[in-house]
Motif scaffolding. Structure first.
Motif, mmCIF file in Angstrom:
data_model
loop_
_atom_site.group_PDB
_atom_site.id
_atom_site.type_symbol
_atom_site.label_atom_id
_atom_site.label_comp_id
_atom_site.label_asym_id
_atom_site.label_seq_id
_atom_site.Cartn_x
_atom_site.Cartn_y
_atom_site.Cartn_z
ATOM 1 N N THR A 15 0.656 -0.793 0.223
ATOM 2 C CA THR A 15 0.313 -0.201 -0.057
ATOM 3 C C THR A 15 0.610 0.938 -0.266
ATOM 4 O O THR A 15 0.555 2.026 -0.461
ATOM 5 C CB THR A 15 -0.669 -0.034 1.343
ATOM 6 O OG1 THR A 15 -1.166 -1.276 1.363
ATOM 7 C CG2 THR A 15 -2.308 1.198 1.034
ATOM 8 N N VAL A 19 0.897 4.313 -2.627
ATOM 9 C CA VAL A 19 0.688 5.540 -1.767
ATOM 10 C C VAL A 19 2.024 6.793 -2.635
ATOM 11 O O VAL A 19 1.738 7.477 -3.249
ATOM 12 C CB VAL A 19 0.688 5.601 -0.539
ATOM 13 C CG1 VAL A 19 1.321 7.165 -0.138
ATOM 14 C CG2 VAL A 19 -0.937 4.943 0.326
ATOM 15 N N VAL A 23 1.056 9.627 -5.055
ATOM 16 C CA VAL A 23 2.037 11.368 -4.779
ATOM 17 C C VAL A 23 2.278 11.575 -5.891
ATOM 18 O O VAL A 23 2.559 13.218 -6.668
ATOM 19 C CB VAL A 23 2.955 10.958 -3.723
ATOM 20 C CG1 VAL A 23 3.057 12.267 -3.626
ATOM 21 C CG2 VAL A 23 1.538 10.587 -2.300
ATOM 22 N N TRP A 250 -7.032 9.245 11.708
ATOM 23 C CA TRP A 250 -7.702 10.156 11.394
ATOM 24 C C TRP A 250 -6.989 11.191 11.589
ATOM 25 O O TRP A 250 -6.708 12.158 10.896
ATOM 26 C CB TRP A 250 -8.783 10.167 11.919
ATOM 27 C CG TRP A 250 -9.119 11.364 11.594
ATOM 28 C CD1 TRP A 250 -10.144 11.760 10.267
ATOM 29 C CD2 TRP A 250 -10.101 12.512 11.993
ATOM 30 N NE1 TRP A 250 -11.335 12.765 10.497
ATOM 31 C CE2 TRP A 250 -9.952 13.799 11.043
ATOM 32 C CE3 TRP A 250 -9.753 12.721 13.217
ATOM 33 C CZ2 TRP A 250 -10.787 14.457 11.622
ATOM 34 C CZ3 TRP A 250 -9.785 14.084 13.892
ATOM 35 C CH2 TRP A 250 -10.079 14.945 13.030
ATOM 36 N N GLY A 253 -4.681 13.454 9.224
ATOM 37 C CA GLY A 253 -4.611 13.729 8.176
ATOM 38 C C GLY A 253 -5.252 15.419 9.002
ATOM 39 O O GLY A 253 -5.713 15.985 8.162
ATOM 40 N N THR A 287 2.016 14.660 1.896
ATOM 41 C CA THR A 287 1.075 14.075 1.323
ATOM 42 C C THR A 287 1.442 12.438 2.143
ATOM 43 O O THR A 287 0.783 12.024 2.386
ATOM 44 C CB THR A 287 0.474 14.493 0.159
ATOM 45 O OG1 THR A 287 1.783 14.702 -1.147
ATOM 46 C CG2 THR A 287 -0.365 15.764 -0.047
ATOM 47 N N ILE A 290 1.499 12.072 5.485
ATOM 48 C CA ILE A 290 0.056 11.695 6.298
ATOM 49 C C ILE A 290 0.014 10.359 6.121
ATOM 50 O O ILE A 290 -0.383 9.613 6.710
ATOM 51 C CB ILE A 290 -0.422 12.699 5.778
ATOM 52 C CG1 ILE A 290 0.006 14.048 6.672
ATOM 53 C CG2 ILE A 290 -2.051 12.558 6.380
ATOM 54 C CD1 ILE A 290 -0.790 15.430 5.771
ATOM 55 N N ALA A 291 -0.070 9.601 4.417
ATOM 56 C CA ALA A 291 -0.501 8.767 3.891
ATOM 57 C C ALA A 291 -0.196 7.797 4.577
ATOM 58 O O ALA A 291 0.069 6.754 5.023
ATOM 59 C CB ALA A 291 -0.496 8.731 2.925
ATOM 60 N N TYR A 294 -1.035 7.381 8.593
ATOM 61 C CA TYR A 294 -2.488 6.469 8.219
ATOM 62 C C TYR A 294 -2.012 5.019 7.994
ATOM 63 O O TYR A 294 -3.141 4.395 8.315
ATOM 64 C CB TYR A 294 -3.420 7.412 6.953
ATOM 65 C CG TYR A 294 -4.654 7.467 6.664
ATOM 66 C CD1 TYR A 294 -5.222 7.945 7.456
ATOM 67 C CD2 TYR A 294 -4.899 6.958 5.782
ATOM 68 C CE1 TYR A 294 -6.656 8.109 7.872
ATOM 69 C CE2 TYR A 294 -6.645 6.674 6.014
ATOM 70 C CZ TYR A 294 -7.638 7.046 6.980
ATOM 71 O OH TYR A 294 -8.441 6.964 6.930
ATOM 72 N N VAL A 295 -1.573 5.132 7.118
ATOM 73 C CA VAL A 295 -1.504 3.290 6.792
ATOM 74 C C VAL A 295 -0.888 2.779 7.756
ATOM 75 O O VAL A 295 -1.444 2.002 8.071
ATOM 76 C CB VAL A 295 -0.652 2.756 5.348
ATOM 77 C CG1 VAL A 295 -0.297 1.916 5.201
ATOM 78 C CG2 VAL A 295 -0.872 3.956 4.264
ATOM 79 N N MET B 136 -6.810 0.041 -1.581
ATOM 80 C CA MET B 136 -4.632 1.137 -1.742
ATOM 81 C C MET B 136 -6.130 2.634 -1.884
ATOM 82 O O MET B 136 -5.300 3.714 -1.284
ATOM 83 C CB MET B 136 -4.634 0.986 -3.255
ATOM 84 C CG MET B 136 -4.380 -0.626 -3.292
ATOM 85 S SD MET B 136 -2.634 -0.394 -2.166
ATOM 86 C CE MET B 136 -2.457 -1.893 -2.395
ATOM 87 N N ALA B 139 -5.925 4.244 1.354
ATOM 88 C CA ALA B 139 -4.958 4.742 2.397
ATOM 89 C C ALA B 139 -4.274 5.879 2.383
ATOM 90 O O ALA B 139 -4.054 6.441 2.996
ATOM 91 C CB ALA B 139 -3.931 4.569 1.555
ATOM 92 N N PHE B 140 -5.432 6.813 1.358
ATOM 93 C CA PHE B 140 -5.343 8.362 1.668
ATOM 94 C C PHE B 140 -6.395 8.878 2.715
ATOM 95 O O PHE B 140 -7.419 8.266 2.397
ATOM 96 C CB PHE B 140 -5.325 8.794 0.344
ATOM 97 C CG PHE B 140 -4.634 9.042 -0.608
ATOM 98 C CD1 PHE B 140 -3.026 10.234 0.063
ATOM 99 C CD2 PHE B 140 -3.737 8.041 -1.163
ATOM 100 C CE1 PHE B 140 -2.676 10.543 -0.575
ATOM 101 C CE2 PHE B 140 -1.834 8.157 -1.989
ATOM 102 C CZ PHE B 140 -2.144 9.271 -1.029
ATOM 103 N N PRO B 141 -6.127 9.895 3.556
ATOM 104 C CA PRO B 141 -7.405 10.925 4.074
ATOM 105 C C PRO B 141 -7.733 11.438 3.130
ATOM 106 O O PRO B 141 -7.104 11.707 2.263
ATOM 107 C CB PRO B 141 -6.403 11.447 4.846
ATOM 108 C CG PRO B 141 -4.987 10.269 5.452
ATOM 109 C CD PRO B 141 -5.176 9.909 4.005
ATOM 110 N N VAL B 144 -6.301 14.591 2.676
ATOM 111 C CA VAL B 144 -5.506 15.107 1.960
ATOM 112 C C VAL B 144 -4.598 14.291 0.672
ATOM 113 O O VAL B 144 -4.465 15.432 -0.800
ATOM 114 C CB VAL B 144 -4.132 14.182 2.277
ATOM 115 C CG1 VAL B 144 -2.847 14.396 2.189
ATOM 116 C CG2 VAL B 144 -4.264 14.376 4.345
ATOM 117 N N LEU B 148 -4.075 17.644 -2.280
ATOM 118 C CA LEU B 148 -3.082 16.633 -3.487
ATOM 119 C C LEU B 148 -2.965 17.111 -4.599
ATOM 120 O O LEU B 148 -2.450 17.960 -4.895
ATOM 121 C CB LEU B 148 -2.794 15.705 -3.111
ATOM 122 C CG LEU B 148 -1.235 15.023 -4.309
ATOM 123 C CD1 LEU B 148 -0.267 15.337 -3.855
ATOM 124 C CD2 LEU B 148 -1.758 13.449 -3.707
#
Lengths: 317, 299
Positions: A15, A19, A23, A250, A253, A287, A290-291, A294-295, B136, B139-141, B144, B148
């Motif tokens: 993941t 991510v 990005v 959470w 973010g 970014t 943060i991701a 989160y992961v 997958m 996995a992103f808030p 955000v 982006l």
């Protein structure tokens, strides 16, 4: 159990890789020219445009660009900030600390209080406290956190009561030395993360209180206090721990809007400043960061969930 | 009512013998006080958003007096930081927010429902593909991811709708898939398969009608989220752009002068808060009616 955890770990890594692809794709691989977007009006000067393209490696093929970016990221080298020329990791270091302090203080304050409220609501099930706490969590969960923050500012720092500073003033290295400036951001974030914890604690506690072993404990004449603290509460916490972990994810973010509102010098503010200045390397770094948090937090929540589930824990020993 | 119960009564409802209707979801939800309160709250804000532009005394961009004066002549609540009428801007500021929030929530729920239905019914490589891609994306808030993309592509309304709808869709797909899995094992699906009804018709005519309750709950939840996220984006300056009158943007613009002209912040904050609270109360009523457990907004 070990195998399940390893599987989740592998999946988490995969993941993270995806991510990083997202990005990168969003920032550098889009058909629009990032160099042109960064320079904006100044893009008319072809020499500057060319120089920036070279600095961002935009003249190389995409795969190579991605590789050089990713190999930098793996050793925590996120490139240099386009404004000021500082290395991004150096720029973000103190800000990460500031945001982490904010998040940790929030977690340490909010989690126990939320759990206490949830447990108390379960004990007072269908009585007045339960109903009002359920209504309040429903209301607070719906309102976007920046609106909660503004209401807090209006009530506590600009209206009749001028108790607390409305915005943060100071650098990111001295966050902990100004406790009064932290009150409003922490309060806002705590209100934002608490409702799901309260609800989960209530639900989990109700389930435990109705279980046979709690009934058994009561029947053998244990005082209610012992029943609740020794038998009910420890068993109710498992599922709640997972929710708390998710809420921490959470927060990573959620701090963006709050830091922007209170002008708090953390990563969220860094992201908004970078967007304002079109500072591409910083946008990418924040970014991604943060991701990643989160992961990772989701991964931890998964593992906690697995460990708290006796069926999984025992079956695969 | 238990989940099994819902599925069972739902099952008889679509049996070819003729529908046996239980009291509808909306009617059951209406019995809860919170649903009524929610309808009143959300309805009031919607009314302001829709009727507001026709009632405003000034245009949202016209100068009505000196900047930041709380009692400019001819205005109800004074002027904002460039001298525009705060009350008029408030009346104009909800329409776009509400419409793009509802639009993105609808698109997200429809898209997510289709994906979840296909994944849950076919259970093959499509399921794997859809659900793994979903994980997958999760996995992103949400905020955000939106920041982006918007920061690179520029804040545009269609892009906001697409991004928010996408991030809703993968969450809705999960819920729909769960709901579908409970229905596919039912006899009426098996019998439809046995007589050779095409698979798309089974999904559309046999399964879909039985998962409308969770979908309706999802829609409520997604509208609540959409309003919150889009208002936050505007507040961060990544949503609608000046000089548009928009609640989120008004909060952003007015917050520096919050002590001298509080109305420019108080009105839009109140509107956003009341709208999300109302929507969440309705959602909670719907979810209590459909499965009997709490399922409001979880962050």
């Amino acid at each position: 159990m070990l195998r399940l955890i390893l599987y989740r770990l592998f999946y988490g890594l995969l993941t993270l890789f995806v991510v990083s692809l997202v990005v990168f794709a969003a920032t550098q691989a889009l058909p629009s020219d990032p160099a042109q977007a960064i320079l904006g009006r100044e893009a008319a000067d072809p020499a500057r445009l060319e120089a920036l393209r070279r600095e961002l490696n935009l003249d190389q093929p995409l795969a190579l660009q991605y590789w050089s970016w990713l190999s930098g990221v793996l050793v925590l080298d996120f490139g240099t900030s386009l404004s000021g020329g500082m290395p991004v990791s150096e720029l973000l270091g103190p800000r990460i600390q500031a945001s982490l302090s904010l998040m940790l203080i929030t977690a340490v304050i909010a989690a126990p209080i939320a759990m206490a409220i949830g447990a108390f609501a379960a004990l007072r099930r269908d009585r007045r406290f339960d109903h009002s706490s359920s209504m309040v969590t429903l209301v607070l969960a719906a309102v976007p956190e920046f609106a909660v923050g503004i209401v807090a500012i209006l009530l506590l720092s600009t209206g009749g009561l001028k108790l607390l500073p409305a915005v943060y003033a100071g650098s990111s290295t001295e966050v902990l030395s100004n406790p009064d400036q932290l009150v409003l951001p922490v309060l806002t974030l705590a209100i934002a993360v608490s409702p799901p914890i309260i609800r989960m604690m209530r639900a989990s506690m109700i389930e435990v209180l109705e279980s046979e072993y709690v009934q058994q404990a009561r029947l053998k004449g244990l005082p209610e206090r012992t029943v609740i603290w020794r038998h009910a509460a420890p068993n109710a916490i498992g599922p709640v721990a997972q929710v708390i972990a998710l809420q921490l994810g959470w927060l990573a973010g959620g701090v963006v809007a709050i830091e922007f509102l209170f002008n708090f010098p953390g990563i969220g503010k860094a992201l908004m400043d970078a967007i304002e200045a079109r500072n591409l390397p910083v946008i990418q770094a924040v970014t991604l960061l943060i991701a990643a948090v989160y992961v990772l937090v989701n991964l931890v929540a998964d593992v906690v969930g697995l460990a708290a589930n006796p069926k999984v824990r025992v079956s695969s020993r | 009512m238990s989940t099994a119960d819902t599925a069972r009564t739902g099952g008889t409802a679509t049996a070819p013998a003729g529908p046996v209707r239980r009291p509808g979801l909306l009617r059951t939800a209406w019995r809860y006080h919170r649903t009524k309160i929610g309808v009143v709250l959300a309805g009031a804000v919607l009314l302001v958003a829709v009727a507001g532009p026709f009632l405003s005394p000034f245009s949202p961009t016209e100068m009505a007096g000196l900047p930041n004066s709380a009692d400019a002549e001819g205005t109800l609540l004074g002027t904002d930081e460039v001298g525009r009428d705060v009350f008029s801007r408030f009346l104009h500021g909800g329409y776009t927010l509400v419409s793009i929030a509802v639009l993105s929530a609808l698109a997200g729920v429809v898209g997510g429902a289709v994906l979840g239905l296909v994944a849950g019914y076919l259970r093959n490589w499509a399921d794997e593909l859809i659900m793994r891609t979903n994980d997958m994306l999760l996995a992103f808030p949400q905020l955000v991811l939106a920041l982006l993309l918007l920061s690179i592509l520029g804040p545009q309304v269609w892009l906001i709708v697409v991004i928010i709808a996408l991030s809703h869709a993968n969450r809705v797909a999960r819920v729909t898939r769960e709901a579908t899995l409970k229905v596919v094992e039912q006899d009426f699906v098996k019998s439809a398969e046995a007589i050779g009804v095409p698979r798309w018709r089974i999904m559309a005519a046999e399964i879909l009608p039985n998962i409308t309750s969770p979908l309706l709950v999802e829609l409520g939840l997604r509208i609540t989220y959409s309003v919150g996220t889009i208002a936050t984006l505007s507040f961060l300056g990544m949503g609608l752009q000046p000089p548009t009158a928009d609640w989120g943007l008004m909060i952003n613009e007015g917050r520096t002068a919050i002590t001298i002209q509080p109305w420019a912040v108080v009105l839009p904050v109140a509107a956003v808060a009341v709208l999300t609270i109302g929507a969440n109360l309705i959602t909670d009523g719907l979810s209590r009616a459909s499965i009997g457990i709490d399922r409001g907004v979880e962050k």
